[in-house]
Design an enzyme around this catalytic site. Structure first.
Site, PDB file in Angstrom:
ATOM      1  N   ARG A  21       0.672  -1.209   0.104  1.00 13.38           N
ATOM      2  CA  ARG A  21      -0.123   0.209   0.055  1.00 13.38           C
ATOM      3  C   ARG A  21       0.908   1.345   0.016  1.00 13.38           C
ATOM      4  O   ARG A  21       0.552   2.266  -0.547  1.00 13.38           O
ATOM      5  CB  ARG A  21      -0.866  -0.083   0.971  1.00 13.38           C
ATOM      6  N   ARG A 123     -12.366 -20.571  27.144  1.00 15.10           N
ATOM      7  CA  ARG A 123     -11.670 -20.484  25.838  1.00 15.10           C
ATOM      8  C   ARG A 123     -12.037 -19.228  24.940  1.00 15.10           C
ATOM      9  O   ARG A 123     -11.949 -18.820  23.872  1.00 15.10           O
ATOM     10  CB  ARG A 123     -11.844 -21.646  25.026  1.00 15.10           C
ATOM     11  N   ARG A 124     -12.806 -18.321  25.571  1.00 10.05           N
ATOM     12  CA  ARG A 124     -13.470 -17.356  25.037  1.00 10.05           C
ATOM     13  C   ARG A 124     -12.847 -15.886  25.540  1.00 10.05           C
ATOM     14  O   ARG A 124     -13.610 -14.860  25.405  1.00 10.05           O
ATOM     15  CB  ARG A 124     -14.858 -17.030  25.213  1.00 10.05           C
ATOM     16  N   CYS A 156      -3.094  -3.462  12.995  1.00  9.50           N
ATOM     17  CA  CYS A 156      -2.190  -4.337  12.348  1.00  9.50           C
ATOM     18  C   CYS A 156      -2.247  -5.737  13.478  1.00  9.50           C
ATOM     19  O   CYS A 156      -2.147  -6.899  13.128  1.00  9.50           O
ATOM     20  CB  CYS A 156      -0.822  -4.067  12.586  1.00  9.50           C
ATOM     21  N   ASP A 179       5.307  -5.068  10.498  1.00  3.18           N
ATOM     22  CA  ASP A 179       6.688  -4.567  10.065  1.00  3.18           C
ATOM     23  C   ASP A 179       7.798  -4.983  10.952  1.00  3.18           C
ATOM     24  O   ASP A 179       7.808  -4.487  12.126  1.00  3.18           O
ATOM     25  CB  ASP A 179       6.626  -3.046  10.258  1.00  3.18           C
ATOM     26  N   TYR A 219      10.667  -3.938   5.012  1.00  6.53           N
ATOM     27  CA  TYR A 219      10.326  -2.952   3.801  1.00  6.53           C
ATOM     28  C   TYR A 219      11.914  -2.848   3.250  1.00  6.53           C
ATOM     29  O   TYR A 219      13.016  -2.965   3.809  1.00  6.53           O
ATOM     30  CB  TYR A 219      10.151  -1.649   4.385  1.00  6.53           C
TER      31      TYR A 219
END
Length: 274
Positions: A21, A123-124, A156, A179, A219
């Site tokens: 992007r 488990r929630r 993210c 990243d 990157y």
């Protein structure tokens, strides 16, 4: 933190070249996991200096439910400035989804604390920052997305889950976009700190922090910095000390945390891709 260096090396050696992007381009892999035993030290990268105030203040800001950068800027943390509107707004990002999911009054953090205290085998016990209703469009700027009621950026680090065994609290983070050079060391530190805070609030010991990444990338303009970091030897991990136990997970202050014996190599500068 040899685990982190192994991660960088794996991407460097196995990553495929992809566009993205931001237009910068990446070397990318899909799917990777790291595990850190929080009993053996606090997982703060030592092969470069990590700015601890940014880690702590950002986490406290998330927990407050705020989506305006004023608190961060007041504390000399400017990691979100590129995406904010002129008024400092970022739209319904992490803090909003954690504390008031989709604007419906669902406080996921308070719910997690309550579940850990009353039903630790569930488990929630998880928190999701991913809300499809407010995912921004890639066709317009972050600021334009905020004006339209969307978040400036999609999360993210999208979801985290807690797990209790033998009176130890572990946390697993699922990160859709990672990243590797700039973001991941920060994310590991942030969620390890959160795990320690939640454990204290729930009278539990700490177990593991498990980091799981989806699109893990370096990157193209970070390759030189990654090579520099890979040439350095990891140092002993620091120790986190929480100096008091506030009444609530939402009442911690920056001064409540000490990172003892954080020895590190010099910082390595790199440009963030916007």
């Amino acid at each position: 933190m040899q685990e982190y260096l192994n991660f960088l090396k794996y991407i460097k050696e196995n990553g495929v070249l992809k566009g993205d992007r931001t237009g910068t381009g990446t070397r990318s892999i899909f799917g990777y996991q790291m595990r850190f035993d929080l009993q053996k030290g606090f997982p703060l990268v030592t092969t470069k200096k990590i700015h601890i105030p940014s880690v702590v203040h950002e986490l406290l800001w998330f927990l407050s439910g705020s989506t305006n950068i004023k608190y961060l800027n007041d504390n000399n943390v400017r990691i979100w400035n590129e995406w904010a509107t002129v008024d400092g707004e970022l739209g319904p990002i992490y803090g909003k989804q954690w504390r008031d999911f989709n604007g419906q009054g669902i406080d996921q953090i308070a719910d997690v604390i309550q579940m850990l205290k009353t039903n630790p085998n569930s488990r929630r016990i998880l928190v999701s920052a991913w809300n499809p209703c407010v995912v921004p469009s890639e066709k317009i700027s972050p600021q334009e997305n905020v004006v339209k009621g969307n978040s400036a950026l999609p999360p993210c680090h999208a979801m985290f889950q807690f797990y209790v065994a033998n009176n130890k609290l572990s946390c697993m983070l699922t990160q859709r976009s990672a990243d590797a050079f700039l973001g991941v060391p920060f994310n590991i530190a942030s969620y390890s700190l959160l795990t320690n805070m939640v454990a204290q609030q729930c009278n539990l010991d700490v177990g593991e922090f498990i980091w799981s990444g989806g699109d893990c990338h370096i990157y193209n303009n970070h390759i030189e910095q990654v090579n520099e970091q890979l040439s350095r030897e990891p140092l002993a991990l620091p120790t986190l000390k929480i100096l008091r136990k506030p009444n609530s997970i939402f009442d911690y202050k920056y001064e409540d945390f000490e990172f003892e014996n954080y020895n590190h190599h010099p910082a390595i500068k790199a440009k963030i891709s916007v």
